[in-house]
Design a protein around this motif. Structure first.
Motif, PDB file in Angstrom:
ATOM      1  N   THR A  38       0.829  -1.199   0.000  1.00 40.15           N
ATOM      2  CA  THR A  38       0.000   0.000   0.000  1.00 40.15           C
ATOM      3  C   THR A  38       0.864   1.249   0.000  1.00 40.15           C
ATOM      4  O   THR A  38       1.839   1.343   0.736  1.00 40.15           O
ATOM      5  CB  THR A  38      -0.904   0.009   1.249  1.00 40.15           C
ATOM      6  OG1 THR A  38      -1.685  -1.181   1.260  1.00 40.15           O
ATOM      7  CG2 THR A  38      -1.826   1.216   1.226  1.00 40.15           C
ATOM      8  N   ALA A  39       0.513   2.199  -0.850  1.00 40.29           N
ATOM      9  CA  ALA A  39       1.273   3.436  -0.929  1.00 40.29           C
ATOM     10  C   ALA A  39       1.027   4.292   0.310  1.00 40.29           C
ATOM     11  O   ALA A  39      -0.046   4.264   0.909  1.00 40.29           O
ATOM     12  CB  ALA A  39       0.876   4.218  -2.188  1.00 40.29           C
ATOM     13  N   VAL A  40       2.046   5.047   0.688  1.00 39.99           N
ATOM     14  CA  VAL A  40       1.913   5.981   1.803  1.00 39.99           C
ATOM     15  C   VAL A  40       1.144   7.206   1.330  1.00 39.99           C
ATOM     16  O   VAL A  40       1.473   7.804   0.308  1.00 39.99           O
ATOM     17  CB  VAL A  40       3.297   6.403   2.334  1.00 39.99           C
ATOM     18  CG1 VAL A  40       3.169   7.498   3.374  1.00 39.99           C
ATOM     19  CG2 VAL A  40       4.029   5.201   2.911  1.00 39.99           C
ATOM     20  N   ALA A  41       0.091   7.572   2.042  1.00 43.32           N
ATOM     21  CA  ALA A  41      -0.742   8.708   1.647  1.00 43.32           C
ATOM     22  C   ALA A  41      -0.605   9.845   2.652  1.00 43.32           C
ATOM     23  O   ALA A  41      -0.489   9.605   3.849  1.00 43.32           O
ATOM     24  CB  ALA A  41      -2.210   8.280   1.559  1.00 43.32           C
ATOM     25  N   PRO A  42      -0.617  11.097   2.166  1.00 36.03           N
ATOM     26  CA  PRO A  42      -0.609  12.238   3.088  1.00 36.03           C
ATOM     27  C   PRO A  42      -2.009  12.475   3.660  1.00 36.03           C
ATOM     28  O   PRO A  42      -2.969  12.693   2.915  1.00 36.03           O
ATOM     29  CB  PRO A  42      -0.179  13.419   2.201  1.00 36.03           C
ATOM     30  CG  PRO A  42       0.263  12.832   0.905  1.00 36.03           C
ATOM     31  CD  PRO A  42      -0.476  11.542   0.775  1.00 36.03           C
ATOM     32  N   TRP A  43      -2.133  12.431   4.986  1.00 38.45           N
ATOM     33  CA  TRP A  43      -3.396  12.643   5.663  1.00 38.45           C
ATOM     34  C   TRP A  43      -3.400  14.006   6.331  1.00 38.45           C
ATOM     35  O   TRP A  43      -2.402  14.433   6.902  1.00 38.45           O
ATOM     36  CB  TRP A  43      -3.620  11.560   6.715  1.00 38.45           C
ATOM     37  CG  TRP A  43      -3.887  10.210   6.120  1.00 38.45           C
ATOM     38  CD1 TRP A  43      -2.961   9.333   5.635  1.00 38.45           C
ATOM     39  CD2 TRP A  43      -5.149   9.590   5.939  1.00 38.45           C
ATOM     40  NE1 TRP A  43      -3.570   8.213   5.162  1.00 38.45           N
ATOM     41  CE2 TRP A  43      -4.927   8.337   5.328  1.00 38.45           C
ATOM     42  CE3 TRP A  43      -6.455   9.964   6.228  1.00 38.45           C
ATOM     43  CZ2 TRP A  43      -5.951   7.459   5.011  1.00 38.45           C
ATOM     44  CZ3 TRP A  43      -7.478   9.088   5.919  1.00 38.45           C
ATOM     45  CH2 TRP A  43      -7.225   7.865   5.314  1.00 38.45           C
ATOM     46  N   VAL A  44      -4.548  14.669   6.253  1.00 40.01           N
ATOM     47  CA  VAL A  44      -4.728  15.961   6.914  1.00 40.01           C
ATOM     48  C   VAL A  44      -5.726  15.750   8.050  1.00 40.01           C
ATOM     49  O   VAL A  44      -6.876  15.359   7.813  1.00 40.01           O
ATOM     50  CB  VAL A  44      -5.250  17.028   5.932  1.00 40.01           C
ATOM     51  CG1 VAL A  44      -5.458  18.361   6.639  1.00 40.01           C
ATOM     52  CG2 VAL A  44      -4.273  17.197   4.771  1.00 40.01           C
ATOM     53  N   VAL A  45      -5.284  15.988   9.270  1.00 46.54           N
ATOM     54  CA  VAL A  45      -6.112  15.725  10.452  1.00 46.54           C
ATOM     55  C   VAL A  45      -7.431  16.486  10.366  1.00 46.54           C
ATOM     56  O   VAL A  45      -8.495  15.958  10.722  1.00 46.54           O
ATOM     57  CB  VAL A  45      -5.345  16.088  11.729  1.00 46.54           C
ATOM     58  CG1 VAL A  45      -6.254  15.987  12.945  1.00 46.54           C
ATOM     59  CG2 VAL A  45      -4.132  15.185  11.902  1.00 46.54           C
ATOM     60  N   GLU A  46      -7.377  17.721   9.878  1.00 44.87           N
ATOM     61  CA  GLU A  46      -8.592  18.531   9.804  1.00 44.87           C
ATOM     62  C   GLU A  46      -9.633  17.909   8.870  1.00 44.87           C
ATOM     63  O   GLU A  46     -10.840  17.993   9.121  1.00 44.87           O
ATOM     64  CB  GLU A  46      -8.246  19.940   9.333  1.00 44.87           C
ATOM     65  CG  GLU A  46      -9.406  20.933   9.469  1.00 44.87           C
ATOM     66  CD  GLU A  46      -9.032  22.328   9.022  1.00 44.87           C
ATOM     67  OE1 GLU A  46      -9.948  23.167   8.891  1.00 44.87           O
ATOM     68  OE2 GLU A  46      -7.831  22.593   8.792  1.00 44.87           O
ATOM     69  N   GLU A  47      -9.180  17.262   7.783  1.00 42.04           N
ATOM     70  CA  GLU A  47     -10.101  16.557   6.889  1.00 42.04           C
ATOM     71  C   GLU A  47     -10.843  15.462   7.646  1.00 42.04           C
ATOM     72  O   GLU A  47     -12.073  15.324   7.520  1.00 42.04           O
ATOM     73  CB  GLU A  47      -9.336  15.924   5.724  1.00 42.04           C
ATOM     74  CG  GLU A  47      -8.975  16.834   4.588  1.00 42.04           C
ATOM     75  CD  GLU A  47      -8.284  16.080   3.476  1.00 42.04           C
ATOM     76  OE1 GLU A  47      -8.610  16.312   2.306  1.00 42.04           O
ATOM     77  OE2 GLU A  47      -7.407  15.254   3.768  1.00 42.04           O
ATOM     78  N   THR A  48     -10.096  14.671   8.389  1.00 38.54           N
ATOM     79  CA  THR A  48     -10.709  13.576   9.148  1.00 38.54           C
ATOM     80  C   THR A  48     -11.712  14.109  10.158  1.00 38.54           C
ATOM     81  O   THR A  48     -12.795  13.540  10.348  1.00 38.54           O
ATOM     82  CB  THR A  48      -9.613  12.772   9.867  1.00 38.54           C
ATOM     83  OG1 THR A  48      -8.608  12.367   8.927  1.00 38.54           O
ATOM     84  CG2 THR A  48     -10.203  11.528  10.526  1.00 38.54           C
ATOM     85  N   GLU A  49     -11.362  15.204  10.800  1.00 37.32           N
ATOM     86  CA  GLU A  49     -12.253  15.815  11.784  1.00 37.32           C
ATOM     87  C   GLU A  49     -13.563  16.266  11.129  1.00 37.32           C
ATOM     88  O   GLU A  49     -14.655  16.044  11.667  1.00 37.32           O
ATOM     89  CB  GLU A  49     -11.554  16.998  12.438  1.00 37.32           C
ATOM     90  CG  GLU A  49     -12.344  17.645  13.559  1.00 37.32           C
ATOM     91  CD  GLU A  49     -11.572  18.758  14.223  1.00 37.32           C
ATOM     92  OE1 GLU A  49     -12.051  19.273  15.241  1.00 37.32           O
ATOM     93  OE2 GLU A  49     -10.489  19.116  13.728  1.00 37.32           O
ATOM     94  N   ILE A  50     -13.465  16.877   9.955  1.00 37.28           N
ATOM     95  CA  ILE A  50     -14.662  17.344   9.240  1.00 37.28           C
ATOM     96  C   ILE A  50     -15.543  16.176   8.845  1.00 37.28           C
ATOM     97  O   ILE A  50     -16.781  16.229   8.963  1.00 37.28           O
ATOM     98  CB  ILE A  50     -14.244  18.162   7.997  1.00 37.28           C
ATOM     99  CG1 ILE A  50     -13.606  19.482   8.428  1.00 37.28           C
ATOM    100  CG2 ILE A  50     -15.445  18.434   7.091  1.00 37.28           C
ATOM    101  CD1 ILE A  50     -12.949  20.237   7.295  1.00 37.28           C
TER     102      ILE A  50
END
Length: 382
Positions: free
Chosen positions: A111-123
């Motif tokens: 699996t490729a490493v993906a950039p996650w944005v915490v604020e996206e997850t929160e929304i």
């Protein structure tokens, strides 16, 4: 003079004996250029060093979280969000956003490493709690575990319905705003192969850094002494080391960066370009730092505002060969080649440079890096 869309960064930085970037055989990364072996530092290594630097955190904020370990990521954001959302809601948001069959789905070497944005997850968590229809679509989506054509077709249908609903409720704009706040994604991009996670084309291109001259490696044989053993060593091994003058090149597309930042002003994009210039001149990859201390700063930085990206790597297609040192002839080769390309193609550029100790002549050269950074932030001094 019309506004230029590209900022080109040309950096010469000399490192003492070190091993800043290794391959899968634990050997220095190298490349053949101009028929000669050069030591190489990958763009990925340099970009990571930049976004994880103290300077980045101070001036550009927190970077995205790049991982495939969704369980660890889930635990991290659970701690950050406190008791706002139950674990099952956070799990649903993560797996839905990235089309994972479960939290454990990404904990795989394939699996490729993906950039996650915490604020996206929160929304997304808030949307799942507040909107029953979105939660129903999400639940239906993540419960599809097959890969048959009918399963893929149903997922695409649910993705369209979910996107339409999020746009209707204003959530989609909030998600776009959240990712635009992650400057490292705006600069370097984000590739997502499935799910609703948005693809972002990076506004900045960075080349692999190479030495301006041919380079041979030294083999450092070392031992780790066991303090409680009178004779012998606790560990024996060897490591490649080399030194050299590296050419770093990057190009930043200003309008593209403005777009990735959610429609930011040119002034904001140029402020970020100023910080990029500083990091390219000062940040060093972290490999073997404690044993080689390669904390060298750039001796020469040249920046141009141009209508197109222009690398000057071919200034070193013929390796520098000077027994009196490589740095000064590398600077002369770079500026000389730039003049030939600039005049030969009739490029409409605005160019300035910084050189340790200062220098006269073309291009305009500042005696300090902050002066050159201010020149960038002020739109090349216009």
């Amino acid at each position: 003079m019309s506004e230029k869309n590209f900022v080109n960064f040309h950096v010469l930085i000399s490192h003492n004996p070190s091993c800043l970037n290794r391959d899968d055989m634990n050997l220095q990364k190298t490349a053949i250029f101009g028929g000669e072996r050069r030591v190489r530092i990958s763009s990925q290594s340099l970009k990571r060093a930049m976004r994880k630097s103290t300077y980045y955190r101070k001036y550009l904020g927190h970077s995205s979280v790049r991982t495939r370990e969704l369980g660890i990521y889930r635990n991290q954001i659970s701690r950050e969000m406190g008791s706002r959302f139950p674990t099952e809601i956070i799990d649903r948001a993560i797996t839905f956003w990235a089309d994972a069959r479960g939290i454990e789905d990404f904990e795989s070497s394939e699996t490729a490493v993906a950039p996650w944005v915490v604020e996206e997850t929160e929304i997304l968590c808030e949307a799942l709690v507040e909107n029953d229809e979105f939660k129903r679509l999400c639940d239906e989506y993540v419960e599809i575990t097959g890969n048959a054509d009918k399963d893929k077709k149903k997922k695409r249908s649910l993705e369209k319905k979910s996107t339409a609903l999020l746009k209707k409720e204003g959530v989609w704009d909030a998600l776009l705003c959240a990712v635009s706040n992650a400057i490292d994604i705006a600069l370097s991009g984000r590739m997502a192969t499935s799910g609703l996670m948005t693809n972002i084309d990076g506004a900045m291109s960075i080349a692999h850094s190479i030495t301006t001259h041919s380079t041979d490696s030294d083999i450092d044989w070392f031992s780790a002494v066991d303090d409680l053993v009178e004779q012998g060593a606790g560990h024996l091994n060897s490591q490649e080391l080399s030194s050299g003058v590296f050419y770093r090149y990057a190009s930043l597309n200003i309008p593209h960066l403005q777009q990735n930042l959610g429609g930011a002003t040119r002034e904001r994009a140029l402020e970020i370009a100023k910080h990029v210039a500083h990091m390219l001149a000062t940040v060093v990859p972290t490999a073997k730092n404690q044993s080689t201390a390669p904390f060298n700063l750039a001796d020469f930085v040249m920046i141009s505002f141009s209508d197109l990206p222009v690398s000057l790597a071919n200034a070193f297609e013929k390796p520098i060969d000077d027994k009196g040192g490589y740095l000064r002839p590398s600077i002369e080769a770079l500026t000389g080649y730039w003049k030939n390309i600039h005049r030969g193609y009739g490029l409409d550029e605005q160019v300035a440079a910084f050189q340790v100790g200062g220098a006269d002549g073309e291009p305009e050269t500042f005696a300090s890096l902050p002066e050159l950074e201010d020149w960038v932030a002020k739109d090349s001094g216009k």
